[in-house]
Design a protein around this motif. Structure first.
Motif, PDB file in Angstrom:
ATOM      1  N   ASP B 524      -9.931  -2.434  -2.487  1.00  0.00           N
ATOM      2  CA  ASP B 524      -8.628  -2.217  -3.823  1.00  0.00           C
ATOM      3  C   ASP B 524      -8.910  -1.051  -4.085  1.00  0.00           C
ATOM      4  O   ASP B 524      -7.741  -0.188  -4.239  1.00  0.00           O
ATOM      5  CB  ASP B 524      -8.174  -3.632  -4.893  1.00  0.00           C
ATOM      6  N   ARG B 525      -9.646  -0.735  -3.865  1.00  0.00           N
ATOM      7  CA  ARG B 525      -9.879   0.690  -4.115  1.00  0.00           C
ATOM      8  C   ARG B 525      -9.564   2.608  -3.406  1.00  0.00           C
ATOM      9  O   ARG B 525      -9.243   1.383  -2.058  1.00  0.00           O
ATOM     10  CB  ARG B 525     -11.639   1.436  -4.903  1.00  0.00           C
ATOM     11  N   TRP B 526      -8.767   2.826  -3.788  1.00  0.00           N
ATOM     12  CA  TRP B 526      -8.516   4.041  -2.720  1.00  0.00           C
ATOM     13  C   TRP B 526      -9.807   5.641  -2.841  1.00  0.00           C
ATOM     14  O   TRP B 526      -9.718   5.654  -3.906  1.00  0.00           O
ATOM     15  CB  TRP B 526      -6.863   4.954  -2.536  1.00  0.00           C
ATOM     16  N   TYR B 527     -10.175   5.301  -2.163  1.00  0.00           N
ATOM     17  CA  TYR B 527     -11.506   6.590  -2.487  1.00  0.00           C
ATOM     18  C   TYR B 527     -10.757   7.969  -1.544  1.00  0.00           C
ATOM     19  O   TYR B 527     -10.165   8.245   0.218  1.00  0.00           O
ATOM     20  CB  TYR B 527     -13.019   6.147  -1.370  1.00  0.00           C
ATOM     21  N   ALA B 528     -10.759   8.899  -2.227  1.00  0.00           N
ATOM     22  CA  ALA B 528     -10.542   9.776  -1.468  1.00  0.00           C
ATOM     23  C   ALA B 528     -11.098  10.241   0.044  1.00  0.00           C
ATOM     24  O   ALA B 528     -12.143  10.984   0.353  1.00  0.00           O
ATOM     25  CB  ALA B 528     -11.229  10.995  -2.411  1.00  0.00           C
ATOM     26  N   GLY B 529     -10.121  11.091   0.708  1.00  0.00           N
ATOM     27  CA  GLY B 529     -10.923  11.161   2.509  1.00  0.00           C
ATOM     28  C   GLY B 529     -10.750   9.975   3.081  1.00  0.00           C
ATOM     29  O   GLY B 529     -11.734   9.887   3.916  1.00  0.00           O
ATOM     30  N   VAL B 530     -10.628   9.192   2.519  1.00  0.00           N
ATOM     31  CA  VAL B 530     -10.912   7.405   3.021  1.00  0.00           C
ATOM     32  C   VAL B 530      -9.816   7.169   3.834  1.00  0.00           C
ATOM     33  O   VAL B 530      -9.221   7.036   2.801  1.00  0.00           O
ATOM     34  CB  VAL B 530     -11.902   6.938   2.987  1.00  0.00           C
ATOM     35  N   SER B 531      -9.398   7.125   5.203  1.00  0.00           N
ATOM     36  CA  SER B 531      -8.471   6.267   5.757  1.00  0.00           C
ATOM     37  C   SER B 531      -8.437   4.895   5.414  1.00  0.00           C
ATOM     38  O   SER B 531      -9.681   4.188   5.966  1.00  0.00           O
ATOM     39  CB  SER B 531      -8.750   6.264   7.386  1.00  0.00           C
ATOM     40  N   GLU B 577      11.180  -0.826  -4.821  1.00  0.00           N
ATOM     41  CA  GLU B 577      10.497  -1.180  -5.944  1.00  0.00           C
ATOM     42  C   GLU B 577      10.361  -0.922  -7.141  1.00  0.00           C
ATOM     43  O   GLU B 577      10.129   0.584  -7.377  1.00  0.00           O
ATOM     44  CB  GLU B 577       8.672  -1.992  -5.102  1.00  0.00           C
ATOM     45  N   ALA B 578       9.411  -0.866  -7.695  1.00  0.00           N
ATOM     46  CA  ALA B 578       8.854  -0.914  -9.103  1.00  0.00           C
ATOM     47  C   ALA B 578       8.168   0.807  -8.785  1.00  0.00           C
ATOM     48  O   ALA B 578       7.264   0.389  -8.060  1.00  0.00           O
ATOM     49  CB  ALA B 578       8.532  -0.672 -10.282  1.00  0.00           C
ATOM     50  N   HIS B 579       7.663   1.546  -9.402  1.00  0.00           N
ATOM     51  CA  HIS B 579       6.800   2.674  -9.107  1.00  0.00           C
ATOM     52  C   HIS B 579       5.192   2.654 -10.006  1.00  0.00           C
ATOM     53  O   HIS B 579       5.547   1.481 -10.754  1.00  0.00           O
ATOM     54  CB  HIS B 579       7.145   3.987  -9.889  1.00  0.00           C
ATOM     55  N   LYS B 580       4.219   2.779  -9.168  1.00  0.00           N
ATOM     56  CA  LYS B 580       3.343   2.055  -9.784  1.00  0.00           C
ATOM     57  C   LYS B 580       2.284   3.455  -9.614  1.00  0.00           C
ATOM     58  O   LYS B 580       2.246   4.146  -8.648  1.00  0.00           O
ATOM     59  CB  LYS B 580       2.391   0.938  -8.398  1.00  0.00           C
ATOM     60  N   PRO B 581       1.483   2.962 -10.469  1.00  0.00           N
ATOM     61  CA  PRO B 581      -0.129   3.683 -10.060  1.00  0.00           C
ATOM     62  C   PRO B 581      -0.658   3.467  -9.244  1.00  0.00           C
ATOM     63  O   PRO B 581      -1.160   2.419  -8.661  1.00  0.00           O
ATOM     64  CB  PRO B 581      -0.305   4.433 -11.316  1.00  0.00           C
ATOM     65  N   LEU B 582      -1.500   5.076  -8.740  1.00  0.00           N
ATOM     66  CA  LEU B 582      -1.983   4.927  -7.449  1.00  0.00           C
ATOM     67  C   LEU B 582      -3.700   5.565  -8.130  1.00  0.00           C
ATOM     68  O   LEU B 582      -3.559   6.968  -8.169  1.00  0.00           O
ATOM     69  CB  LEU B 582      -1.750   4.956  -6.220  1.00  0.00           C
ATOM     70  N   VAL B 583      -4.701   5.018  -7.789  1.00  0.00           N
ATOM     71  CA  VAL B 583      -5.849   5.397  -8.517  1.00  0.00           C
ATOM     72  C   VAL B 583      -6.401   5.997  -6.919  1.00  0.00           C
ATOM     73  O   VAL B 583      -6.755   5.197  -6.498  1.00  0.00           O
ATOM     74  CB  VAL B 583      -6.296   4.883  -9.860  1.00  0.00           C
ATOM     75  N   VAL B 584      -6.939   6.906  -7.128  1.00  0.00           N
ATOM     76  CA  VAL B 584      -7.699   7.455  -6.145  1.00  0.00           C
ATOM     77  C   VAL B 584      -8.968   8.333  -6.265  1.00  0.00           C
ATOM     78  O   VAL B 584      -9.345   8.673  -7.594  1.00  0.00           O
ATOM     79  CB  VAL B 584      -7.249   8.209  -4.995  1.00  0.00           C
ATOM     80  N   THR B 585     -10.509   7.698  -6.073  1.00  0.00           N
ATOM     81  CA  THR B 585     -11.111   7.772  -6.510  1.00  0.00           C
ATOM     82  C   THR B 585     -12.345   7.675  -5.868  1.00  0.00           C
ATOM     83  O   THR B 585     -11.988   8.615  -4.452  1.00  0.00           O
ATOM     84  CB  THR B 585     -12.516   6.869  -7.845  1.00  0.00           C
TER      85      THR B 585
END
Lengths: 294, 654
Positions: B524-531, B577-585
């Motif tokens: 569920d985590r989005w990592y910067a630079g990772v597809s 849909e409603a807007h959601k925050p997307l955290v990229v770490t």
């Protein structure tokens, strides 16, 4: 003069007498009078000036007085006594072509003897190497000429040179004023030779020195290594042609320069003649020089 | 000694020609009987000998000139030093500088990236100008011919180094004898990539790996753990790798305003979990946690959080609604429950939208076929969703779902067989050290009984029976989906009495949280630079990604995979849909400053950057490089001198 025949061409005439005659006849035809004159201290008489004679013979004082061109005659004017000295040492046998220095000298000597005898002058000959080998006292007869020519034909190159000593000895034997013609390559101690010349001059000899040289002596050519053997001493030396040429040229130039200086001082005619030079040309050089002096 | 162009050695035949000319010109010694030697003094002999000697020396000089020229053309070099191949004027060099963010590590006031460009500059200075240089362009993924390399064009980025792709690209485009130079800090993951591709290179290609790894690396980082809205607390973990953190300041910022802070100290190679309390009225949807400390790598000193994602997890329970309502109840009543919304639907009622909304899919007592579920389980949709699948011992459900049958058969085991024990067996926690069971009330439940279940369940055992059969196991598919398989139903059932015991609620909560663990912490985590797989791939509507200042960054719809380049908080605007925050770490692998090296072997040369600089400096000053030029110049001077002295012409006199 038309193209002169080269020495090799002349040398093909084996008989020295014919050779000399061939050379001289070709030359004398163009000459009015022999250049060789005698010497006299006594005035004899005046004679008329002949057309064609050099104008300097005219006694101008007499002309001023008489308004006639007259020539002074001296005693013994036509009685020239000449001695031809020929070097027959081993070095004179050297040749890079067809004619050795000795053959060339013999031919010159024969030609000179021819000229002198034909103009009724006395001519003698002295042949030497390290010693005086042959001496023929001067005489002006045809028999004398034959004797000289046959002597010239007969001898070959001999031992080493002692040029100065022999000339000195010849000079000692001369009583009368006259002319000495030396035919040599002068490859000996210059001091000794010059001493000999001085003695000749002392004996009132009009001296002509003809230094005979081979073209190769005057300039080596090519680019090779040479094993050079002295014809007189038998010594050997190995050199490349460039070095040999440089050193020999320098040495012989200095050697000739000594003689030139001495000749100038002693008032001797000194000519270097190459065996490649046509005989007539060589003789003409001598003759022209003689004319200028008179 | 070796030659770059050995064919030029045939040029030595010119010496044979020289020898032939020398002997042809040499004449035989002439013997001459001469009139006199009086003018040939000893100096003449000396001069003659000297001339001869000079002729021989001239010949030797000319022969050596030929040899030197041949050596220059042939490219003589010392083959014992493989770096000498850089001197081959006919070669081509391909270079790659690691673009990953770890190259921003600063040591001695220079980043590793700056050090790498400096190494490349040094190399380009020593190689002949005729050498072709291709440099890898990270954006286009190709090697591009570089006439004048500009070190200012180097940029680092988040994500994988791409070394594997670069090596494959080199293999495709380069010739066999070309050189590949890789300049990197060679973190472990980069080194693994190299290990995986080094064998594809031909034996003739030289691979030079230059490491710019720091000598004594250390790093401090922060990772947001969770945001507890009820407590108005942000939980984060501070890590100190390689060196003790004596004193650091951790702050919480919301909308650019510092709303909380804490001082922290961490022992070397340890971590500390901290909690920073925020005033409730200040706690917003999103913010960031920052660590202030003297740190050579600062890109992991900031982490982001978004409250909504961390606090609520939706659950969708598919199957018989009557049997499954107890599962829903158990989740609702779990302590500190964050399960919301909890949706219970039958197979026929469930929709794609239901699946999309949920974080966790629980399949229990499935009695109807379900197309959306079938698509989910066959990985055609929502590959990131975790699934807790409760198997029916009588295997009726697998008849309804071919995809489930395939998955279970592939990963759960092919020898599943039903076991019936009238007395029942107890569930037993196999490993209490497992984080899943940390603090669980009991390791063994006395009154919980399982009467019918499937044996020979494969996968990682999470719960066993007292007779050592695996009751609950998990596995993660290569595509990333985590499965938790249960060998017995977990709802109302005759096969066990779990739902009737005090064991049931904590069991369900823990298992559900475990199933979501990978999603929460990894998937569920989005990592910067990772597809990642595009969550909207195949969906009717796509979504747009906006930066914090409202600029649209991407549109995701039909791409199979998607990526966000930099860490931060983005806004996901999905159509309808409603807007959601997307955290990229940041990716923890990017900040893993553990390095390995490997020994040079065969055509692969591995050197530390300082060693490499020394080696190429030595190369520059090596006698093989310029000695031949000096020799050639000296010989030419000698030739001129000797030729002048020996070419005197013989003088001749008229």
């Amino acid at each position: 003069m038309s193209q002169l025949p080269g020495p090799e061409e002349i040398a093909s005439i084996r008989n020295l007498s014919l050779r000399a005659k061939h050379i001289v006849e070709g030359m004398i035809a163009g000459m009015h009078k022999s250049p060789f004159h005698g010497f006299s201290a006594e005035f004899l008489e005046f004679r008329p000036y002949l057309t064609g004679e050099p104008a300097r013979k005219i006694d101008w004082r007499k002309y001023a007085k008489t308004e006639k061109p007259l020539v002074r005659l001296f005693e013994d004017e036509t009685n020239l006594s000449a001695t031809i000295l020929i070097d027959k040492s081993a070095s004179m046998a050297f040749t890079s072509g067809t004619l050795s220095k000795l053959e060339y000298a013999k031919t010159l000597a024969a030609s000179l003897a021819w000229i002198l005898v034909k103009q009724k002058d006395a001519v003698g000959m002295a042949v030497f190497d390290d010693e005086l080998r042959t001496y023929v006292p001067p005489a002006s007869t045809n028999v004398q000429l034959k004797t000289i020519l046959s002597q010239l034909q007969a001898f070959e190159a001999g031992a080493s040179t002692r040029c100065g000593g022999v000339i000195d000895r010849v000079a000692s034997g001369i009583k009368k004023r006259g002319m000495c013609i030396v035919l040599s390559d002068l490859l000996d101690d210059p001091e000794d030779i010059i001493k000999g010349f001085k003695h000749l001059r002392y004996k009132r000899q009009d001296t002509v020195v003809l230094c005979i040289g081979d073209p190769m002596e005057l300039g080596f050519g090519g680019d090779s290594v040479m094993k050079i053997r002295d014809m007189e001493t038998g010594k050997e030396i190995t050199l490349d042609s460039s070095t040999a040429s440089e050193h020999f040229h320098k040495g012989i130039s200095e050697h000739h320069a000594i003689f030139k200086n001495a000749a100038q001082e002693l008032k001797i005619d000194f000519e270097i003649i190459s065996t490649a030079e046509p005989f007539q040309k060589a003789l003409m050089r001598i003759i022209e020089k003689r004319r200028r002096l008179f | 000694m070796s030659f770059f162009e050995p064919l030029y050695i045939w040029g030595l035949l010119a010496i044979a020609a020289l020898i032939a000319v020398h002997f042809l010109r040499k004449r035989k010694v002439q013997r001459l009987e001469f009139s006199t030697l009086r003018f040939f003094s000893t100096s003449a002999v000396r001069t003659s000998r000297l001339r001869n000697l000079k002729k021989i020396l001239l010949f030797l000089a000319r022969a050596l000139i030929v040899i030197a020229i041949v050596a220059l053309f042939a490219g003589i070099h010392n083959k014992d030093n493989p770096l000498h191949i850089l001197h081959n004027p006919g070669t081509t060099v391909y270079t790659w500088i690691d673009p990953s963010i770890s190259m921003e590590y600063v040591e001695d006031d220079f980043s590793l990236g700056e050090r790498a460009t400096s190494v490349l500059d040094s190399v380009l200075q020593i190689i002949p100008s005729s050498v072709l240089h291709y440099h890898y362009n990270d954006i286009s993924g190709e090697f591009v011919l570089e006439r004048n390399f500009n070190s200012d064009t180097y940029r680092s980025r988040f994500g994988s180094s791409g070394l594997e792709h670069a090596v494959r690209e080199f293999k495709q485009t380069a010739d066999e004898n070309d050189i590949l130079m890789l300049i990197s800090d060679f973190q472990q993951n980069t080194l693994k990539q190299l290990e995986s591709v080094k064998d594809i290179l031909s034996a003739q290609s030289l691979l030079i790996a230059v490491s710019t790894a720091p000598k004594d690396p250390f790093n401090y980082s922060v990772r947001v753990h969770s945001v507890e809205e009820g407590e108005s607390t942000v939980y984060a973990t501070i890590y100190a790798m390689g060196k003790k953190l004596d004193s650091g300041l951790v702050t919480v910022e919301i909308d650019g305003m510092r709303v909380g802070e804490k001082n922290v100290s961490v022992e070397k190679d340890d971590s500390v979990r901290i909690a920073i309390q925020i005033s409730p009225d200040l706690l917003q949807n999103k913010g960031k946690v920052r660590l202030f400390a003297e740190d050579p790598f600062s890109y992991d000193n900031t982490d982001f959080f978004s409250k909504s994602e961390k606090s609520n997890q939706g659950v969708l329970i598919i199957g018989n609604t009557h049997d499954n309502r107890v599962i829903a109840s158990a989740l609702k009543s779990a302590r500190n429950s964050r399960w919301s919304p909890i949706v219970v639907k039958s197979g026929s009622e469930v929709t794609s939208g239901d699946i999309r909304e949920a974080h966790l899919i629980i399949v229990n007592s499935l009695d109807e076929p379900s197309r959306p579920l079938d698509l989910l389980l066959s990985n055609k949709t929502f590959p990131e969703k975790s699934v807790l699948y409760c198997l029916d011992p009588l295997a009726n459900d697998l008849q309804l779902l071919p995809s489930a049958r395939q998955i279970v058969s592939q990963h759960g085991g092919q020898n599943l067989s039903e076991l019936h024990d009238d007395n029942g067996t107890h569930p037993v926690i196999p490993d209490t050290t497992l984080g899943l069971w940390r603090g669980f009330p009991k390791t063994v439940s006395d009154n919980a009984r399982v009467f019918r279940y499937l044996t020979n369940l494969e996968g990682r055992a999470l719960l066993n029976t007292s007779n050592n059969n695996t009751l609950i196991s998990s596995f993660t598919e290569p595509q990333g989906r985590r499965w938790v398989l249960c060998a017995t139903p977990l709802g109302i059932t005759d096969h066990n009495n779990l739902y009737q015991t005090g064991f049931y609620v904590p069991l369900i909560d823990r298992i559900a949280r475990y199933a979501l663990l990978s999603v929460l912490q990894e998937d569920d985590r989005w990592y910067a630079g990772v597809s990642r797989m595009n969550p909207f791939f195949g969906e009717e509507n796509g979504a747009e990604i906006y930066t914090a200042n409202g600029r649209m960054l991407h549109r995701w719809h039909t791409q199979p995979s998607v990526m966000i380049e930099k860490p931060g908080i983005y806004t996901l605007k999905q159509d309808g849909e409603a807007h959601k925050p997307l955290v990229v770490t940041y990716n923890p692998e990017d900040a893993d400053f553990t390095y390995d090296s490997f020994d040079s072997e065969g055509n692969i040369l591995f050197k530390e950057s300082e060693q490499f600089i020394s080696a190429i400096s030595e190369l520059r000053n090596n006698v093989w490089s310029f000695g031949i030029w000096i020799l050639l110049s000296s010989l030419l001077v000698a030739e001129l001198f000797l030729w002048g002295k020996t070419s005197t012409k013989p003088t001749s006199k008229k």
